[in-house]
Design an enzyme around this catalytic site. Structure first.
Site, PDB file in Angstrom:
ATOM      1  N   HIS A 175       6.339   2.878  -5.274  1.00 13.23           N
ATOM      2  CA  HIS A 175       5.737   3.855  -6.198  1.00 13.23           C
ATOM      3  C   HIS A 175       6.342   3.670  -7.587  1.00 13.23           C
ATOM      4  CE1 HIS A 175       4.607   6.607  -2.569  1.00 13.23           C
ATOM      5  NE2 HIS A 175       3.905   5.494  -2.628  1.00 13.23           N
ATOM      6  N   ASP A 206      -1.066   0.892  -3.225  1.00 14.74           N
ATOM      7  CA  ASP A 206      -0.954   0.485  -4.633  1.00 14.74           C
ATOM      8  C   ASP A 206      -1.984   1.158  -5.532  1.00 14.74           C
ATOM      9  OD1 ASP A 206       0.973  -1.347  -3.714  1.00 14.74           O
ATOM     10  OD2 ASP A 206      -0.611  -2.775  -3.241  1.00 14.74           O
TER      11      ASP A 206
HETATM   12  P1  IMP Z   1       3.912  -3.438   6.777  1.00 20.18           P
HETATM   13  O1  IMP Z   1       3.687  -2.003   6.439  1.00 20.18           O
HETATM   14  O2  IMP Z   1       5.059  -4.041   6.018  1.00 20.18           O
HETATM   15  O3  IMP Z   1       4.005  -3.664   8.259  1.00 20.18           O
HETATM   16  O4  IMP Z   1       2.632  -4.279   6.292  1.00 20.18           O
HETATM   17  C1  IMP Z   1       1.356  -4.150   6.925  1.00 20.18           C
HETATM   18  C2  IMP Z   1       0.242  -4.320   5.911  1.00 20.18           C
HETATM   19  O5  IMP Z   1       0.236  -3.200   5.047  1.00 20.18           O
HETATM   20  C3  IMP Z   1       0.378  -5.538   4.997  1.00 20.18           C
HETATM   21  O6  IMP Z   1      -0.908  -6.010   4.666  1.00 20.18           O
HETATM   22  C4  IMP Z   1       1.049  -4.980   3.761  1.00 20.18           C
HETATM   23  O7  IMP Z   1       0.787  -5.767   2.611  1.00 20.18           O
HETATM   24  C5  IMP Z   1       0.377  -3.625   3.685  1.00 20.18           C
HETATM   25  N1  IMP Z   1       1.173  -2.595   3.017  1.00 20.18           N
HETATM   26  C6  IMP Z   1       2.135  -1.825   3.551  1.00 20.18           C
HETATM   27  N2  IMP Z   1       2.586  -0.948   2.642  1.00 20.18           N
HETATM   28  C7  IMP Z   1       1.892  -1.150   1.534  1.00 20.18           C
HETATM   29  C8  IMP Z   1       1.890  -0.518   0.242  1.00 20.18           C
HETATM   30  O8  IMP Z   1       2.607   0.451  -0.038  1.00 20.18           O
HETATM   31  N3  IMP Z   1       1.026  -1.039  -0.668  1.00 20.18           N
HETATM   32  C9  IMP Z   1       0.178  -2.060  -0.369  1.00 20.18           C
HETATM   33  N4  IMP Z   1       0.134  -2.655   0.810  1.00 20.18           N
HETATM   34  C10 IMP Z   1       0.993  -2.208   1.755  1.00 20.18           C
END
Ligand code: IMP
Length: 433
Positions: A45, A17
């Site tokens: 994005h 983010d």
């Molecule tokens: P996952 O990628 O859905 O397995 O999430 C794993 C961790 O990464 C969690 O804490 C999500 O909130 C974080 N996360 C995954 N992708 C993003 C992103 O694009 N922005 C912010 N946090 C992310």
């Protein structure tokens, strides 16, 4: 062949983010092809063009530039339903991808049972053991990729025999596994999934190809590539705040494997970070502000997830963590986002070191339990009240904002080349100093 073209990447230096979408969109005018190499629809994005805002998850943000080719590489966890929805939404808003999107035949497919597993395993986990995932099936899809027996790649999805014979077996097996693991009957209709797979194949098939060869040819022809990192370095599966991370290599080190290009392809590494820090989901966050100041940053910066809508945790800039991720990716320049969000704060903080069990360190500990005990050592700087939204150059910024930038640059050890002072493309200062 003329002079070798220089290729660049845009990566997040935090926990995602950071505003990578805006930077990719801004730089795209100088590139011919933009490439996603990691993550999946967990990414969000955001790009603002005029009065229109686009939230992209799987489509590379560069697709919004006519004439730029977009590639989804082998390292991406691709959710076909989500990608088709994104393509259709763009078309409804008058933005066609008209033959400009190419998808690697090697990319792994996020299936409905991956999303179910992601959701149930998070809700079944004891509190304190949840990761706070985006529930987009990312972890289970990459786990299948590594386990191999039930993995499905785009090339499989296009194969009618695979869809008719192997796919029903895989779905039935996964349904049984989920039933055994979680004791409830997951809503998985084998015939409906096989039907969906046929539709996905018809829609996406014409875009699927060997993107590794495509990129090799593009580079040989002198075309310039921009690699678009998803998530953020501190969420890296190996180097992030494990286990509170995502399941892919989010740093620049993921480019060779995730895109299928030689390791030394990228010479310019643009690290994106905000003028403060945010995190969504669980996990250590040393500079987090759980008080009114944290709420103030969240509201001013509209810090709510693009993918899940969750409120983001907010805190002061963490120079220890940012320097760590900048070094990890060989960052050559920084794009600093949301400087305008801090206008109006009496003072702004920078964490210059951690105090852990009575010892001060400016190094990122590699173990999360240690990081969870770290206390931030803050250096407070006087704030500024002026809006920065109309600034066109460094000279237009208040002296305190300039001093703040200088200090961040000094602590991270990488030059700041871009400063964002608003969501619009035009609200960006280019610093050549
Ligand atoms: P996952 O990628 O859905 O397995 O999430 C794993 C961790 O990464 C969690 O804490 C999500 O909130 C974080 N996360 C995954 N992708 C993003 C992103 O694009 N922005 C912010 N946090 C992310």
């Amino acid at each position: 062949m003329g002079e070798a073209a220089s290729h660049a990447c845009v990566i997040g230096l935090g926990w995602g983010d950071e505003g990578k979408g805006k930077i990719v969109d801004l730089l795209c005018a100088d590139f011919d092809c933009v490439v996603r190499y990691n993550g999946g629809a967990n990414a969000g994005h955001t790009v603002c063009i005029g009065d229109q805002t686009f939230a992209l998850h799987l489509l590379p943000a560069g697709i919004l530039h006519d004439g730029v080719e977009a590639v989804i590489g082998p390292g991406v966890a691709l959710d076909p339903a989500s990608l088709i929805e994104e393509i259709d939404t763009l078309a409804q808003r008058g933005r066609s991808i008209d033959g400009r999107l190419k998808i690697s035949s090697r990319a792994h497919v996020v299936m409905p049972y991956h999303k179910i597993e992601d959701r149930i395993s998070e809700s079944e986990a004891a509190s304190g053991q949840r990761i706070g995932t985006t529930a987009r099936g990312i972890g289970p899809c990459y786990a299948d990729k590594v386990r191999r027996h039930h993995a499905i790649r785009m090339v499989d999805l296009l194969d009618a025999t695979f869809r008719d014979e192997r796919l029903p077996q895989i779905v039935a097996t996964r349904r049984e596994t989920l039933r055994r693991l979680f004791g409830s009957d997951p809503d998985l209709d084998v015939a409906a999934i096989v039907d969906d797979a046929r539709v996905w194949s018809e829609r996406l098939g014409p875009m699927v190809c060997d993107t590794t060869t495509l990129l090799e040819n593009a580079m040989n022809a002198g075309r310039r590539l921009l690699f678009e990192g998803a998530n953020g370095c501190l969420l890296d599966i190996d180097h992030g705040t494990y286990p509170y991370v995502t399941s892919s290599t989010t740093s620049a080190a993921g480019i060779p494997t995730g895109a299928g290009v030689p390791p030394r392809t990228v010479t310019r590494v643009i690290g994106v970070c905000k003028a403060y820090a945010t995190r969504v989901g669980e996990g250590p966050f040393v500079t987090e502000l759980t008080d009114a100041t944290g709420d103030w940053i969240r509201e001013r910066g509209h810090e709510y997830g693009t993918t899940t809508g969750r409120p983001r945790r907010c805190g002061w800039f963490d120079a220890v963590a940012t320097r760590y991720s900048a070094r990890l990716s060989g960052t050559t320049e920084i794009a600093l986002m949301h400087l305008d969000t801090l206008s109006g704060a009496d003072s702004v903080g920078i964490c210059t070191a951690y105090e852990i069990d009575g010892t001060k360190t400016d190094r990122m500990p590699c173990d999360t339990r240690t990081l969870q005990r770290a206390q931030p050592v803050f250096e407070m700087h006087p704030g500024w009240s002026e809006s920065l939204r109309a600034a066109k150059s460094l000279r237009d910024l208040p002296a305190n904002a300039r001093r703040y930038l200088d200090r961040l640059q000094e602590l991270v050890g990488v030059p700041i080349r871009l400063v964002s002072v608003g969501p619009e493309r035009t609200q960006t200062l280019r610093l050549d100093r």
